[in-house]
Design an enzyme around this catalytic site. Structure first.
Site, short mmCIF file in Angstrom:
data_model
loop_
_atom_site.label_atom_id
_atom_site.label_comp_id
_atom_site.label_asym_id
_atom_site.label_seq_id
_atom_site.Cartn_x
_atom_site.Cartn_y
_atom_site.Cartn_z
N VAL A 45 -7.85 4.47 4.11
CA VAL A 45 -7.08 3.78 3.47
C VAL A 45 -7.79 3.68 1.77
O VAL A 45 -7.03 4.17 0.73
CB VAL A 45 -7.12 2.25 3.68
CG1 VAL A 45 -6.62 1.43 2.56
CG2 VAL A 45 -6.39 2.30 5.02
N LYS A 98 26.75 36.47 -24.83
CA LYS A 98 27.93 36.44 -25.29
C LYS A 98 27.97 36.05 -26.98
O LYS A 98 28.70 35.90 -27.80
CB LYS A 98 29.17 35.57 -25.06
CG LYS A 98 29.57 36.04 -23.44
CD LYS A 98 30.57 35.37 -22.90
CE LYS A 98 31.02 35.53 -21.43
NZ LYS A 98 32.11 34.63 -20.83
N ASP A 146 20.81 32.36 -20.46
CA ASP A 146 21.06 33.80 -19.75
C ASP A 146 21.94 33.97 -18.72
O ASP A 146 22.05 33.22 -17.76
CB ASP A 146 19.49 34.29 -19.29
CG ASP A 146 18.84 34.79 -20.33
OD1 ASP A 146 19.26 34.80 -21.69
OD2 ASP A 146 17.24 34.95 -20.42
N MET A 194 14.06 45.17 -13.05
CA MET A 194 15.12 45.67 -14.04
C MET A 194 14.98 47.37 -13.88
O MET A 194 15.10 48.14 -14.48
CB MET A 194 14.76 45.46 -15.29
CG MET A 194 14.64 44.09 -15.64
SD MET A 194 14.46 43.61 -17.44
CE MET A 194 12.34 44.08 -17.23
#
Length: 407
Positions: free
Chosen positions: A28, A220, A198, A335
Site C-alpha cells: 500500500v 499535393k 504525409d 525506402m
C-alpha cells in the site's frame, strides 16, 4: 444517519512542505508514496520494514524512514496520515489518534473507519482526475481510466479556456496503424487548427478530426519535386504566423529519414515555437508486427537502419555498403523497394552470403500488411515478381527465420 451512507466531500489537498505520516512500508505504501512525494509532502514513513521499491525512495532522500513500530504521538503536527500496517491494533490506535488530533486519516484495512478515502487518480497534461465511488474501488479505477484516456486521445471533448500556445508540433504518427500513434501525438491532433499530413502517416486519424480543422496533404502541395520540402516548410510557417495550432503529421518518427530536422530548422529561423513528438519507427515496429525481432539472443546483437532511396553506386549515397556487408547483425532497409536488387548485389559483392534470409514487409501494421520472403541472392527478382510496392520495410539477416513456424 449512518456516516457511511453519506457521499464523501471531494477536495484537493495541497501538501507541499506539510508533514504526512505513512504507517507501514508494504505494498500500500509503495502505491501511495510516489503521489505524496510528487505533491511535495514532507513524508515520514514509520515501519519496521519496507519493500525494495520503498527502500529505493528512502535511499534517494524522498522519504524519511523511522524504522520502528507506531507509537502514540507520531501524528503530532501531521496534516494527513495513511494507515497501512499489518497490525490491526496499531491501525486502530493510529486511527484513534488521528481522530483526536483532527488529522485526516486513510485506512487500508477498514475504509468504514477512515475519515478520508483515497480516490482513483490519473493525470493528463496538468489535469488531475480523481474518482470516488464509495466502496467500489474497481469501478473508481475503471471510470478514472476512461476519463484519462479520453482526455489523452482527444475523444473526450474538453476545450481549454486559457489561451493556447500557438506553434507547430512535429508529430511522428507511427508505422500506419492509427492505434500506434503516441498518446501525446493524438492529443495534439485533437487540438490542432491545421494538420499538414504525409501520405505515409496514419490516414485513418484524419477522419476523426473536427470539421473546422484544415487538412493539407503534403504530397499535393504545388511546386516541383525539388521544391516540395521548401513548400511544406513555408506552409508550416505561414499557418503558425496566422496564430493557428499546427500539427505536422509524419509517418514513423520525424527524425528517422523523415526530414523533421529540416522543418525544425525552418521554424526556428522564422521564430516559430515548435515541439517534437517522437513516433514509433517503422524500422522496428513493422518487422515486429510481421513476427521478426530485429535482435535476438544468440542470433543478432546489433541492427542497423539505412535508407535505400538511392542505389549503392549513386554518388549521392552516404551509406558504406562495404562496411555493412561485413556486419553480422540485422540490416533494416527503409525506402528500398525500387533499389533492392542493386542493394542486394552490392552486399553480396562485398562479402555478405547470398543465402542470407530476407523479408520484405509491405504496408506493415495495417490491414493490407503482407510479407514476402527470399534470400539476398534472389530478393530483387522476387520483389518484382510479387509486385511489392512501397511502403515496405526490408529486413536482412538470420533474425528473419526466428519465430513461430508460419504456414
Amino acid at each position: 444517519m449512518d456516516r457511511n451512507d453519506v457521499p464523501a466531500y471531494p477536495v484537493g489537498l495541497r501538501l507541499a512542505g506539510r508533514r504526512v505520516v505513512v504507517l507501514g512500508g508494504g505494498q500500500v505504501a509503495q502505491r501511495r508514496l510516489p503521489s505524496l512525494v510528487s505533491a511535495g509532502a514532507d513524508v515520514v514513513l514509520i515501519s519496521t520494514s519496507a519493500t525494495a521499491s520503498v527502500e529505493a525512495m528512502i535511499a534517494a532522500g524522498e522519504v524519511r524512514w523511522e524504522r520502528r513500530r507506531y507509537a502514540y504521538g507520531d501524528l503530532e503536527g501531521a496534516w494527513y496520515v495513511v494507515v497501512a500496517t499489518d497490525d490491526p491494533e496499531a491501525n486502530a490506535a493510529a486511527s484513534a489518534e488521528a481522530e483526536e488530533r483532527r488529522v485526516w486519516c486513510v485506512r487500508s484495512d477498514d475504509a468504514d473507519a477512515a475519515t478520508a478515502w483515497t480516490p482513483a487518480t490519473g493525470r493528463s497534461e496538468g489535469v488531475t482526475v480523481a474518482v470516488l465511488t464509495g466502496s467500489d474501488p474497481r469501478r473508481s479505477a475503471a471510470v478514472r481510466d476512461a476519463v484519462v484516456e479520453g482526455l489523452r486521445d482527444g475523444s473526450l471533448a474538453a476545450p481549454r479556456r486559457r489561451a493556447r500556445t500557438v506553434g507547430v508540433a512535429l508529430v511522428g504518427g507511427g508505422p500506419g496503424d492509427p492505434d500506434l500513434i503516441t498518446v501525446r501525438g493524438r492529443r495534439l491532433l485533437a487540438e490542432a487548427d491545421v494538420v499538414v499530413a504525409d501520405r505515409l502517416g496514419p490516414r485513418d486519424l484524419l477522419d476523426e478530426l473536427p470539421p473546422h480543422v484544415e487538412v493539407i496533404d503534403a504530397a499535393k502541395i504545388p511546386y516541383g519535386r525539388a521544391m516540395a520540402q521548401e513548400a511544406i516548410n513555408a506552409a508550416l510557417v505561414e499557418h503558425a504566423k496566422a496564430g493557428k495550432a499546427v500539427v505536422r503529421l509524419k509517418g514513423g518518427d520525424p527524425f528517422v529519414f523523415g526530414r523533421g530536422m529540416e522543418e525544425a530548422q525552418a521554424l526556428a529561423e522564422a521564430g516559430i515555437p515548435y515541439t517534437v513528438v517522437p513516433g514509433i519507427s517503422s524500422s522496428i515496429s513493422v518487422p515486429g508486427a510481421a513476427g521478426i525481432p530485429v535482435t535476438h539472443r544468440g542470433v543478432a546483437h546489433e541492427f542497423t537502419v539505412v535508407s535505400g532511396h538511392v542505389a549503392p553506386d549513386d554518388p549521392r549515397s552516404l551509406v558504406d555498403w562495404a562496411a555493412l556487408a561485413r556486419l553480422r547483425g540485422t540490416l533494416v532497409v527503409l525506402m528500398g523497394v525500387e533499389k533492392i536488387g542493386a542493394i542486394a548485389a552490392a552486399l553480396v559483392a562485398h562479402g555478405r552470403d547470398a543465402d542470407t534470409p530476407v523479408a520484405v514487409v509491405q504496408e506493415g501494421t495495417t490491414a493490407a500488411q503482407r510479407r514476402v520472403d527470399a534470400v539476398l541472392g534472389t530478393v530483387g527478382g522476387v520483389v518484382k515478381a510479387e509486385g511489392v510496392r512501397p511502403p515496405a520495410v526490408i529486413v536482412i539477416g538470420d533474425v528473419v527465420t526466428v519465430g513461430a513456424d508460419r504456414e
